[in-house]
Design a protein around this motif. Structure first.
Motif, mmCIF file in Angstrom:
data_model
loop_
_atom_site.group_PDB
_atom_site.id
_atom_site.type_symbol
_atom_site.label_atom_id
_atom_site.label_comp_id
_atom_site.label_asym_id
_atom_site.label_seq_id
_atom_site.Cartn_x
_atom_site.Cartn_y
_atom_site.Cartn_z
ATOM 1 N N LYS A 397 26.001 96.212 40.374
ATOM 2 C CA LYS A 397 24.868 97.031 39.900
ATOM 3 C C LYS A 397 25.373 98.380 39.384
ATOM 4 C CE LYS A 397 21.008 95.154 42.573
ATOM 5 N NZ LYS A 397 19.914 95.483 43.526
ATOM 6 N N MET A 400 26.600 97.876 35.918
ATOM 7 C CA MET A 400 25.487 97.591 35.021
ATOM 8 C C MET A 400 24.749 98.880 34.642
ATOM 9 S SD MET A 400 22.191 95.097 35.641
ATOM 10 C CE MET A 400 21.534 96.211 36.915
ATOM 11 N N HIS A 401 24.449 99.704 35.659
ATOM 12 C CA HIS A 401 23.722 100.948 35.383
ATOM 13 C C HIS A 401 24.568 101.948 34.605
ATOM 14 C CE1 HIS A 401 19.933 100.285 37.530
ATOM 15 N NE2 HIS A 401 20.629 99.613 38.451
ATOM 16 N N MET A 403 26.787 101.115 32.316
ATOM 17 C CA MET A 403 26.755 100.662 30.934
ATOM 18 C C MET A 403 25.439 100.996 30.267
ATOM 19 S SD MET A 403 29.734 99.581 30.396
ATOM 20 C CE MET A 403 29.464 98.939 28.746
ATOM 21 N N GLU A 404 24.356 100.896 31.008
ATOM 22 C CA GLU A 404 23.036 101.263 30.466
ATOM 23 C C GLU A 404 22.986 102.747 30.138
ATOM 24 O OE1 GLU A 404 20.239 100.030 33.391
ATOM 25 O OE2 GLU A 404 20.329 97.896 32.836
ATOM 26 N N LEU A 405 23.589 103.545 31.021
ATOM 27 C CA LEU A 405 23.616 104.998 30.795
ATOM 28 C C LEU A 405 24.413 105.333 29.534
ATOM 29 C CD1 LEU A 405 22.907 107.828 31.987
ATOM 30 C CD2 LEU A 405 25.145 107.761 33.127
ATOM 31 N N LYS A 407 24.988 103.374 26.986
ATOM 32 C CA LYS A 407 24.282 102.861 25.811
ATOM 33 C C LYS A 407 23.110 103.751 25.435
ATOM 34 C CE LYS A 407 22.198 98.603 24.027
ATOM 35 N NZ LYS A 407 21.844 97.188 24.336
ATOM 36 N N LYS A 408 22.381 104.208 26.439
ATOM 37 C CA LYS A 408 21.200 105.046 26.201
ATOM 38 C C LYS A 408 21.564 106.359 25.518
ATOM 39 C CE LYS A 408 17.382 107.317 28.608
ATOM 40 N NZ LYS A 408 16.743 107.563 29.941
#
Length: 537
Positions: A397, A400-401, A403-405, A407-408
């Protein structure tokens, strides 16, 4: 990414690796190669004193050049030649061109070459001489037939001219050696620019070998390659460095063979007829080049500085004599551009400054992306820390978070390093260009820099380089959390300053100028981000 370190630390490790490459590259040469070179020099001096009256040992049992390299009967008078003077009684012909003075000894060999141009001076301000004592001499002939070979070292040559003045016009003369009825002739054509044409033939069709001699030994230091360089008919270049040849190596289809140190070379070349060349190791595994011949051979030769324009004037292919290492494909066009800029600027110091600026402008898009990425990662550091803390027990997790950060916010953890990695070949290409360019020798820049090829005598440039590196480090965003990594980076300006104390001033000037413009770029980007942050508040 499988864990926290791979997610957040990859960028850090890549940056560390890049800097470590630089440090290792410099440290290895200074701490390992230089002591080895000094130790070898001391050992060679001891051996020389122990065998002052002995002939050089260059024997071999290899049958592919049967008998040719045997030299047990070489004259003792040659082994006693000084690197600074040659016994006048052993010299049969003195050649003077507009650029050099060539002495031919009684065995038909080049005993010494002295450079006459004012820009080529040694540390004492004296004319540079290319060859040291007790070395294999250029244009020495050896026969495959052992009996003939032994007798050849006992028979003096005769000459048609004791003094040859080729300062203004092309001159010709002939050397002759009569070995019990076997007559060997060397027909020379000498040109004012210092190069020569030579035709060697025997009255009977005997197999013989003519050598390019041991390389010039003016400046064979730890920074640049030295040894033998050959160019084959297909354009392939092959380098054999000193102390790297453990057995005889033979080539067919050779355009030129060059024996060289950092700035000087002796070259035998023929671009119309291919040469066959064998490299034979001496007692220290240094390469010695022998050109094969059957009855007769003709070629051209050059002994002097590896000056790009001089070599190009003889033949454009001879510019390949200048060796730039792995990054030749970048370095050679870069030097051509450096020459182009110099034709307008007229000063090599300012030429280096302008070249650095142009390179920085060309690489600016890469540098800009890297700097922006570092700024974004710095801004995201608090949120990255929160994710690390919140999901410290769940690596999946956490990744995953993360990578989201990224990307955002359009951040790339590798964005700060990849541009730096891509610039490494450019740096090493410039390093080799500035290191091997004899054009910088004797080139002045400002008040205290009288030779860009030598170290700064007052250490001003290295210190300024270190200060600029420190400033650059201070204004560059740093997302490192590990204290050990931080301390390593804080020490880098000191480490680099230490090594650059002994680097050529031209190279230090490049690095210092590069740092100044990097500081300017980083400062401007920092200001842009500060305004953006202020606007969001």
């Amino acid at each position: 990414m499988n864990n926290l370190n791979q997610n957040n630390g990859m960028q850090k490790r890549m940056l560390i690796m890049t800097l470590v490459v630089f440090v290792f590259f410099i440290a290895y040469e200074f701490l390992v190669l230089k002591p080895q070179q000094e130790a070898r020099a001391k050992q060679a001096e001891v051996e020389k004193q122990q065998s002052q009256n002995a002939a050089p040992d260059v024997t071999t049992t290899d049958t592919s050049i049967q008998g040719a390299p045997t030299n047990n009967n070489m004259s003792n008078s040659i082994s006693s030649l000084s690197s600074k003077a040659v016994g006048s009684s052993d010299i049969i012909t003195t050649i003077t061109t507009a650029k050099n003075r060539i002495l031919i000894d009684r065995l038909g060999r080049v005993a010494q070459v002295t450079l006459l141009q004012s820009i080529y001076k040694d540390e004492e301000g004296k004319e540079i001489k290319l060859f040291e004592a007790d070395q294999l001499r250029p244009l020495e002939v050896r026969f495959a037939n052992t009996d003939i070979n032994n007798k050849a070292f006992e028979v003096n040559y005769t000459t048609t001219a004791e003094v040859v003045d080729a300062t203004k016009n092309v001159q010709k003369f002939t050397l002759t050696q009569d070995i019990d009825g076997l007559v060997l002739t060397k027909d020379f054509t000498v040109y004012p620019d210092g190069h020569y044409d030579l035709k060697v033939k025997t009255s009977q069709k005997e197999q013989f070998f003519i050598t390019n001699g041991f390389r010039p030994n003016v400046l064979a230091d730890m920074y640049a390659d030295h040894g033998v360089y050959v160019k084959q008919n297909d354009g392939t270049m092959e380098l054999t460095s000193d102390e790297k040849l453990d057995k005889i190596k033979s080539y067919t289809g050779i355009k030129f063979v060059s024996n060289f140190d950092r700035y000087y070379a002796t070259v035998i070349y023929n671009f119309d007829k291919s040469l066959q060349v064998s490299l034979m190791p001496d007692s220290e595994q240094n390469p010695q080049a022998f050109v094969h011949a059957q009855g007769e051979i003709d070629f051209s030769g050059y002994m002097g500085p590896k000056n790009f324009n001089d070599l190009k004037a003889l033949n454009p292919q001879l510019t390949d004599v200048i060796e730039y290492g792995w990054f030749t494909f970048i370095a050679k066009p870069m030097f051509t551009f450096l020459q182009f800029v110099h034709t307008y600027v007229g000063n090599w110091g300012w030429t280096i400054v302008i070249l650095t600026i142009i390179i920085k402008l060309i690489l600016y898009p890469l540098s800009y992306k890297g700097m922006v990425s570092m700024q974004k990662l710095k801004d995201l550091a608090p949120k990255m820390k929160e994710i690390q803390t919140k999901y410290k027990d769940d690596k999946q997790k956490q990744s995953m978070h993360m990578m989201e950060l990224y990307k955002k916010h359009g951040a790339n953890p590798m964005g700060g390093c990849l541009p730096l990695l891509l610039q490494i070949p450019v740096f090493f290409a410039i390093y080799r260009v500035l290191l091997n360019s004899i054009e910088l020798k004797g080139a002045e820049w400002i008040l205290w820099i009288h030779d860009l090829a030598e170290m700064d005598p007052y250490y001003v440039l290295p210190i300024l380089m270190g200060v600029s590196m420190f400033i650059q480090q201070k204004i560059t965003p740093n997302t490192m959390q590990d204290e050990t990594q931080k301390k390593i980076f804080q020490m880098l300006p000191i480490i680099f300053t230490f090594f650059f104390l002994w680097f050529p001033a031209g190279l230090t000037l490049y690095w210092f100028t590069n740092n100044l413009f990097t500081i300017g770029q980083q400062y401007s980007i920092n200001k842009i981000f500060e305004r953006q942050r202020a606007a969001k508040k």
